[in-house]
Design an enzyme around this catalytic site. Structure first.
Site, short mmCIF file in Angstrom:
data_model
loop_
_atom_site.label_atom_id
_atom_site.label_comp_id
_atom_site.label_asym_id
_atom_site.label_seq_id
_atom_site.Cartn_x
_atom_site.Cartn_y
_atom_site.Cartn_z
CB SER A 98 -5.31 10.85 7.35
OG SER A 98 -4.66 10.95 8.60
CE LYS A 152 -3.46 0.84 3.07
NZ LYS A 152 -4.33 0.48 4.21
N1 COA Z 1 -7.42 12.23 14.81
C1 COA Z 1 -7.63 12.25 13.49
N2 COA Z 1 -7.69 11.15 12.74
C2 COA Z 1 -7.47 9.98 13.34
C3 COA Z 1 -7.21 9.86 14.71
C4 COA Z 1 -7.19 11.06 15.46
N3 COA Z 1 -6.97 11.05 16.77
N4 COA Z 1 -7.04 8.56 15.01
C5 COA Z 1 -7.18 7.89 13.87
N5 COA Z 1 -7.45 8.73 12.87
C6 COA Z 1 -7.75 8.38 11.49
C7 COA Z 1 -6.53 8.18 10.67
O1 COA Z 1 -6.08 9.40 10.16
C8 COA Z 1 -7.07 7.26 9.60
O2 COA Z 1 -7.81 8.02 8.69
P1 COA Z 1 -7.95 7.57 7.17
O3 COA Z 1 -8.48 6.18 7.18
O4 COA Z 1 -8.87 8.59 6.65
O5 COA Z 1 -6.55 7.66 6.61
C9 COA Z 1 -8.04 6.38 10.32
O6 COA Z 1 -8.40 7.12 11.47
C10 COA Z 1 -7.49 5.04 10.77
O7 COA Z 1 -6.23 5.30 11.19
P2 COA Z 1 -5.03 4.53 11.77
O8 COA Z 1 -4.96 4.87 13.20
O9 COA Z 1 -3.85 4.88 10.96
O10 COA Z 1 -5.41 3.04 11.71
P3 COA Z 1 -5.39 1.95 10.62
O11 COA Z 1 -6.69 1.32 10.72
O12 COA Z 1 -4.93 2.47 9.30
O13 COA Z 1 -4.30 0.97 11.25
C11 COA Z 1 -2.17 0.11 11.84
C12 COA Z 1 -2.96 1.21 11.12
C13 COA Z 1 -0.74 0.30 11.41
C14 COA Z 1 -2.29 0.27 13.34
C15 COA Z 1 -2.73 -1.30 11.46
O14 COA Z 1 -2.93 -1.35 10.08
C16 COA Z 1 -1.76 -2.41 11.86
O15 COA Z 1 -1.66 -2.76 13.02
N6 COA Z 1 -1.06 -2.98 10.85
C17 COA Z 1 -0.08 -4.04 11.05
C18 COA Z 1 -0.62 -5.42 10.65
C19 COA Z 1 -1.41 -5.96 11.80
O16 COA Z 1 -0.86 -6.30 12.85
N7 COA Z 1 -2.74 -6.01 11.60
C20 COA Z 1 -3.67 -6.41 12.63
C21 COA Z 1 -3.92 -7.87 12.57
S1 COA Z 1 -5.10 -8.28 13.80
#
Ligand code: COA
Length: 170
Positions: free
Chosen positions: A139, A52
């Site tokens: 985001s 990604k």
């Molecule tokens: N203020 C503003 N926006 C926020 C926020 C806050 N306090 N907290 C979260 N967000 C938003 C982010 O900007 C993002 O927005 P977008 O989807 O519009 O870009 C969204 O919420 C989700 O954000 P994020 O916290 O980055 O979570 P994610 O769901 O993308 O997860 C990881 C990211 C890295 C934590 C996750 O993919 C991960 O753990 N990956 C590793 C593989 C793994 O272990 N997977 C789990 C298996 S069970």
């Protein structure tokens, strides 16, 4: 398999706040400061998913977070690949901190935290609420506002806004 809380020394707790941070917002920084206030030491971890590609590279996200958090001595900014809990285990990190803005987040986060617990019972997830002014943003919505020429300054620090505008309006 390790059990919940086994061999965890509360005196050496280093929490981890993982996310995609594409880009980091004021809402993320709000959450980070809340988590640091509770746990003291915190690692902010940019999740790198090889397949990604986002708006910013992992290095750019780390650079922006490092700049925004420059005055916080006890916060480390880094990145990780693969499963979050494997990486936390290897570095002795935990709990995982996640922000919950609304019921949709809660459903998603509950599933992810239970899945992570099934993989690593000793690593808990702690949920924090952001300030109300950041509870309805994300985001991708912010990227949309900037791409269309709107004012995203309530949600982005000036340095991030400049970089995002350069990326999206090229
Ligand atoms: N203020 C503003 N926006 C926020 C926020 C806050 N306090 N907290 C979260 N967000 C938003 C982010 O900007 C993002 O927005 P977008 O989807 O519009 O870009 C969204 O919420 C989700 O954000 P994020 O916290 O980055 O979570 P994610 O769901 O993308 O997860 C990881 C990211 C890295 C934590 C996750 O993919 C991960 O753990 N990956 C590793 C593989 C793994 O272990 N997977 C789990 C298996 S069970």
């Amino acid at each position: 398999m390790p059990q919940a809380h086994e061999e965890r020394d509360p005196g050496h707790t280093v929490a981890v706040y993982p996310g995609s941070f594409d880009p980091p917002t004021r809402g993320h920084i709000d959450l980070i400061e809340r988590a640091q206030g509770i746990f003291g030491r915190l690692v902010v971890a940019v999740g790198v998913n090889g397949s990604k590609t986002g708006t910013f590279s992992a290095d750019e996200r780390i650079a922006m977070l490092t700049e925004l958090l420059a005055e916080h001595d006890s916060i480390e900014v880094t990145s990780f690949e693969g499963l979050l809990v494997d990486w936390c285990r290897a570095r002795g990190l935990g709990p995982v901190v996640r922000g919950v803005r609304n019921a949709t987040d809660f459903d998603y986060e509950r599933t992810m935290s239970m899945q992570n617990r099934a993989l690593a019972p000793e690593i808990d997830t702690v949920f924090l609420m952001p300030s109300h002014e950041f509870a309805f943003t994300s985001s991708s919505l912010i990227r949309e506002i900037v791409a269309a020429g709107g004012d995203a300054s309530p949600w982005l620090h000036a340095s991030v806004l400049t970089r995002l505008s350069e990326k999206l309006r090229r």
